[in-house]
Scaffold this active site. Structure first.
Site, PDB file in Angstrom:
ATOM      1  N   LYS A  22      89.872 106.586 -10.824  1.00 19.13           N
ATOM      2  CA  LYS A  22      90.326 106.322 -12.193  1.00 19.13           C
ATOM      3  C   LYS A  22      90.089 104.861 -12.548  1.00 19.13           C
ATOM      4  CE  LYS A  22      94.825 105.426 -12.972  1.00 19.13           C
ATOM      5  NZ  LYS A  22      95.097 104.167 -13.682  1.00 19.13           N
ATOM      6  N   ASN A  23      90.493 103.951 -11.667  1.00 20.02           N
ATOM      7  CA  ASN A  23      90.441 102.526 -12.005  1.00 20.02           C
ATOM      8  C   ASN A  23      89.040 101.944 -11.942  1.00 20.02           C
ATOM      9  OD1 ASN A  23      93.122 102.695 -12.514  1.00 20.02           O
ATOM     10  ND2 ASN A  23      93.772 101.666 -10.640  1.00 20.02           N
ATOM     11  N   CYS A 118     104.348  97.565 -19.767  1.00 18.15           N
ATOM     12  CA  CYS A 118     104.520  98.964 -19.372  1.00 18.15           C
ATOM     13  C   CYS A 118     105.713  98.999 -18.432  1.00 18.15           C
ATOM     14  CB  CYS A 118     103.249  99.493 -18.712  1.00 18.15           C
ATOM     15  SG  CYS A 118     103.058  98.900 -17.045  1.00 18.15           S
ATOM     16  N   ARG A 123     102.985  92.548 -17.694  1.00 18.14           N
ATOM     17  CA  ARG A 123     101.535  92.715 -17.599  1.00 18.14           C
ATOM     18  C   ARG A 123     100.783  91.984 -18.711  1.00 18.14           C
ATOM     19  NH1 ARG A 123     100.092  98.605 -15.706  1.00 18.14           N
ATOM     20  NH2 ARG A 123      98.222  97.534 -14.986  1.00 18.14           N
ATOM     21  N   ASP A 309      99.401 100.046  -5.479  1.00 19.82           N
ATOM     22  CA  ASP A 309      99.375 101.407  -6.031  1.00 19.82           C
ATOM     23  C   ASP A 309      99.716 102.465  -4.991  1.00 19.82           C
ATOM     24  OD1 ASP A 309      96.570 100.839  -8.309  1.00 19.82           O
ATOM     25  OD2 ASP A 309      98.663 100.239  -8.358  1.00 19.82           O
ATOM     26  N   ARG A 401      97.986 111.243 -15.746  1.00 21.46           N
ATOM     27  CA  ARG A 401      97.128 110.091 -16.060  1.00 21.46           C
ATOM     28  C   ARG A 401      96.211 109.768 -14.888  1.00 21.46           C
ATOM     29  NH1 ARG A 401      99.988 104.967 -18.534  1.00 21.46           N
ATOM     30  NH2 ARG A 401      97.801 104.405 -18.406  1.00 21.46           N
TER      31      ARG A 401
HETATM   32  C1  EPZ Z   1      94.786  97.035 -12.109  1.00 18.78           C
HETATM   33  O1  EPZ Z   1      95.698  96.623 -13.107  1.00 18.78           O
HETATM   34  C2  EPZ Z   1      95.010  98.524 -11.925  1.00 18.78           C
HETATM   35  N1  EPZ Z   1      94.743  99.226 -13.179  1.00 18.78           N
HETATM   36  C3  EPZ Z   1      96.457  98.773 -11.487  1.00 18.78           C
HETATM   37  O2  EPZ Z   1      96.597 100.172 -11.227  1.00 18.78           O
HETATM   38  C4  EPZ Z   1      96.699  98.018 -10.178  1.00 18.78           C
HETATM   39  O3  EPZ Z   1      98.052  98.186  -9.805  1.00 18.78           O
HETATM   40  C5  EPZ Z   1      96.399  96.531 -10.389  1.00 18.78           C
HETATM   41  O4  EPZ Z   1      95.048  96.365 -10.855  1.00 18.78           O
HETATM   42  C6  EPZ Z   1      96.551  95.726  -9.098  1.00 18.78           C
HETATM   43  O5  EPZ Z   1      95.699  96.235  -8.121  1.00 18.78           O
HETATM   44  C7  EPZ Z   1      93.461  99.471 -13.529  1.00 18.78           C
HETATM   45  O6  EPZ Z   1      92.525  99.117 -12.840  1.00 18.78           O
HETATM   46  C8  EPZ Z   1      93.266 100.213 -14.815  1.00 18.78           C
HETATM   47  P1  EPZ Z   1      96.060  92.744 -12.285  1.00 18.78           P
HETATM   48  P2  EPZ Z   1      95.582  95.135 -13.736  1.00 18.78           P
HETATM   49  O7  EPZ Z   1      95.441  92.073 -13.454  1.00 18.78           O
HETATM   50  O8  EPZ Z   1      94.164  94.757 -13.841  1.00 18.78           O
HETATM   51  C9  EPZ Z   1      99.499  89.743 -13.577  1.00 18.78           C
HETATM   52  C10 EPZ Z   1      97.539 102.297 -11.414  1.00 18.78           C
HETATM   53  O9  EPZ Z   1      98.599 102.750 -10.968  1.00 18.78           O
HETATM   54  N2  EPZ Z   1      98.547  89.340 -14.637  1.00 18.78           N
HETATM   55  O10 EPZ Z   1      95.384  92.648 -10.951  1.00 18.78           O
HETATM   56  O11 EPZ Z   1      96.414  95.108 -14.969  1.00 18.78           O
HETATM   57  C11 EPZ Z   1      99.962  91.185 -13.726  1.00 18.78           C
HETATM   58  O12 EPZ Z   1     101.077  91.252 -14.589  1.00 18.78           O
HETATM   59  C12 EPZ Z   1      97.506 100.928 -12.053  1.00 18.78           C
HETATM   60  O13 EPZ Z   1      96.424 102.880 -11.346  1.00 18.78           O
HETATM   61  C13 EPZ Z   1      98.868  88.240 -15.440  1.00 18.78           C
HETATM   62  O14 EPZ Z   1      99.923  87.633 -15.294  1.00 18.78           O
HETATM   63  O15 EPZ Z   1      96.291  94.276 -12.612  1.00 18.78           O
HETATM   64  C14 EPZ Z   1     100.312  91.553 -12.307  1.00 18.78           C
HETATM   65  O16 EPZ Z   1     101.600  91.071 -12.017  1.00 18.78           O
HETATM   66  C15 EPZ Z   1      98.884 100.304 -12.143  1.00 18.78           C
HETATM   67  N3  EPZ Z   1      97.986  87.867 -16.410  1.00 18.78           N
HETATM   68  C16 EPZ Z   1      99.279  90.779 -11.470  1.00 18.78           C
HETATM   69  O17 EPZ Z   1      98.795  89.733 -12.329  1.00 18.78           O
HETATM   70  C17 EPZ Z   1      96.799  88.521 -16.597  1.00 18.78           C
HETATM   71  O18 EPZ Z   1      96.019  88.121 -17.491  1.00 18.78           O
HETATM   72  C18 EPZ Z   1      98.082  91.613 -11.037  1.00 18.78           C
HETATM   73  O19 EPZ Z   1      97.582  92.247 -12.181  1.00 18.78           O
HETATM   74  C19 EPZ Z   1      96.495  89.626 -15.786  1.00 18.78           C
HETATM   75  C20 EPZ Z   1      97.382  90.010 -14.800  1.00 18.78           C
END
Ligand code: EPZ
Length: 422
Positions: A22-23, A118, A123, A309, A401
């Site tokens: 998915k991701n 969410c 996020r 995850d 999802r």
């Molecule tokens: C991706 O989300 C995945 N989603 C998430 O999977 C996964 O948990 C996550 O990566 C971590 O591996 C998709 O790929 C669609 P991050 P993403 O940016 O990109 C903070 C699932 O269950 N952050 O690596 O949103 C953020 O809040 C989902 O399939 C900022 O502060 O994750 C988090 O605490 C859930 N500012 C941390 O960084 C930003 O601009 C890591 O987030 C971006 C992120």
């Protein structure tokens, strides 16, 4: 809203096919916006999030055809006739922000709704925006939208150093940099297999990128990208989820298409807990070694560390382990919402901030529980498989999802599980 009924039962035996990630698919699909030529994805998963991304791309003017029951996505964006990603779609799925980089890189302007938070956390997308600003984008945040434009109609290469690892920000920057003028270097880049898969696809389209899978990725921007056909990489989170089914219930299950390199740290933790993982010609075979699962400590980290995850699913296993386990969630600020639901099933869990301490009990008891987010929903199903009695998981739209045909896949291995239309 549908529910899923699980009756705790015996061991599981059989095979489970693992779908495309998915991701990975959610970051590969926006790549169609980078070229007028057709981009076809094979091995695509059949999930509601993919349908949401399809709707979003179609709202921008892309043609997206779902073929072979959804396993093939044939896309073509010979022009983008709407550069606004509307809140109504974006609010349903955060990954929608991934159309910002490619639209900006292709046409020099884009308006994308901020995704909002969410259940698992605020996020923010500040790292996405900072990366694009480093490449020359001018961003104006108003009315809940990012109004972005590239002076002169084109982004320019830049050195982007992420203060901490962000999968999405790395993906947005990669998509944007592939068409920027000049060289972009991403430092402290995410190393997830989904990032590597995106680079493989972009390279097939003519992008010049090096360093994927390491913390430094270098992109030489090109003037245009062509079409391609690309197979979506196997879903390592679905894989890890189903590896836990025989671990929780006993028995032996082969996850078809599973690869050890996708779940390294996770498989090591399973081994430590007394679960055997064996590579076969066709995937990964998982069985519980003799006796009860042993307690282990888990800390979630960016790849190649233990995936956030899979934290909820691992907690479901540790609820009946021998001993006390401590799970530390270091990626998201609110990702223990499955704990109160597991406690309803008799689990002993104490949550303090980013730590959850799980004291193993002999058996969980079935109960009505509620899914709160995607991975929490499947952890409750896993817990129900080994619990005494019946568990009814409500709000399974969360589940749909990210997991296709859960009841069929687990049912084929002997699980007593059915969907109740609601
Ligand atoms: C991706 O989300 C995945 N989603 C998430 O999977 C996964 O948990 C996550 O990566 C971590 O591996 C998709 O790929 C669609 P991050 P993403 O940016 O990109 C903070 C699932 O269950 N952050 O690596 O949103 C953020 O809040 C989902 O399939 C900022 O502060 O994750 C988090 O605490 C859930 N500012 C941390 O960084 C930003 O601009 C890591 O987030 C971006 C992120």
């Amino acid at each position: 809203m549908d529910s899923i009924l699980v009756r705790g039962g015996g061991e599981l035996r059989g095979t489970i096919p693992i779908a495309g990630a998915k991701n990975a698919c959610l970051t590969l699909m926006p790549a169609t916006l980078l070229t007028e030529e057709p981009l076809t994805l094979t091995n695509a998963p059949r999930l509601s999030d993919i349908r949401t991304m399809t709707q979003l791309l179609q709202s921008l003017g892309a043609e997206v055809a779902s073929l072979q029951g959804g396993k093939v996505l044939s896309m073509s964006s010979w022009r983008i006739d709407n550069h606004t990603a509307d809140y109504d779609i974006v609010r349903k799925m955060r990954a929608s922000i991934l159309v910002l980089g490619p639209m900006l890189a292709r046409d020099g302007h884009a308006v994308v709704s901020l995704p909002g938070g969410c259940a698992i956390g605020a996020r923010p997308v500040d790292l996405h925006l900072k990366a694009l600003e480093a490449m020359g984008a001018e961003l104006d945040l108003r009315d809940g939208y990012v109004h972005a434009r590239a002076p002169g109609g084109r982004l320019r290469g830049a050195v982007v150093e992420f203060p901490f690892v962000s999968v999405g920000a790395t993906e947005n920057a990669l998509l944007a940099a592939s068409l920027a003028k000049g060289t972009t270097v991403l430092k402290n880049a995410a190393r997830e297999p989904e990032i590597v898969d995106l680079v493989h696809c972009l390279r097939r389209m003519g992008a010049q990128i090096e360093g994927e899978g390491t913390e430094t990725i270098t992109i030489q921007g090109v003037d245009r990208l062509g079409g391609a056909t690309h197979p979506v990489v196997t879903d390592r989170i679905e894989l890890g989820t189903y590896m836990l089914a025989p671990a929780i219930c006993g028995g032996e299950v082969e996850c078809l298409g599973g690869r050890l390199d996708l779940v390294g740290a996770f498989a090591e933790k399973l081994d430590e807990a007394g679960i055997s993982v064996t590579e076969t010609e066709t995937g990964l075979k998982v069985a519980r070694k003799n006796g009860r699962v042993k307690a282990v400590n888990v800390t979630t980290e960016p790849f190649p560390g233990f995936p956030t995850d899979l934290q909820a699913q691992m907690m479901a296993l540790l609820c009946t382990a021998e001993g006390t386990s401590v799970l530390e969630e270091k990626i998201f600020e609110n990702r223990f919402m499955h704990a109160p639901e597991l406690i309803r099933m008799g689990a002993r869990i104490d949550v303090h901030g980013g730590h959850a301490t799980v004291t193993g009990v002999e058996k969980l008891r079935g109960a009505p529980v509620m899914a709160t987010d995607l991975r929490a929903s499947v952890s409750l199903i896993l817990a129900g498989l080994a619990a005494e009695g019946e568990t009814v998981v409500s709000r399974v739209y969360h589940l749909d999802r990210g997991y296709e045909h859960v009841e069929e896949k687990l049912g084929a291995c002997g699980a007593q599980i059915e969907r109740i239309a609601g």
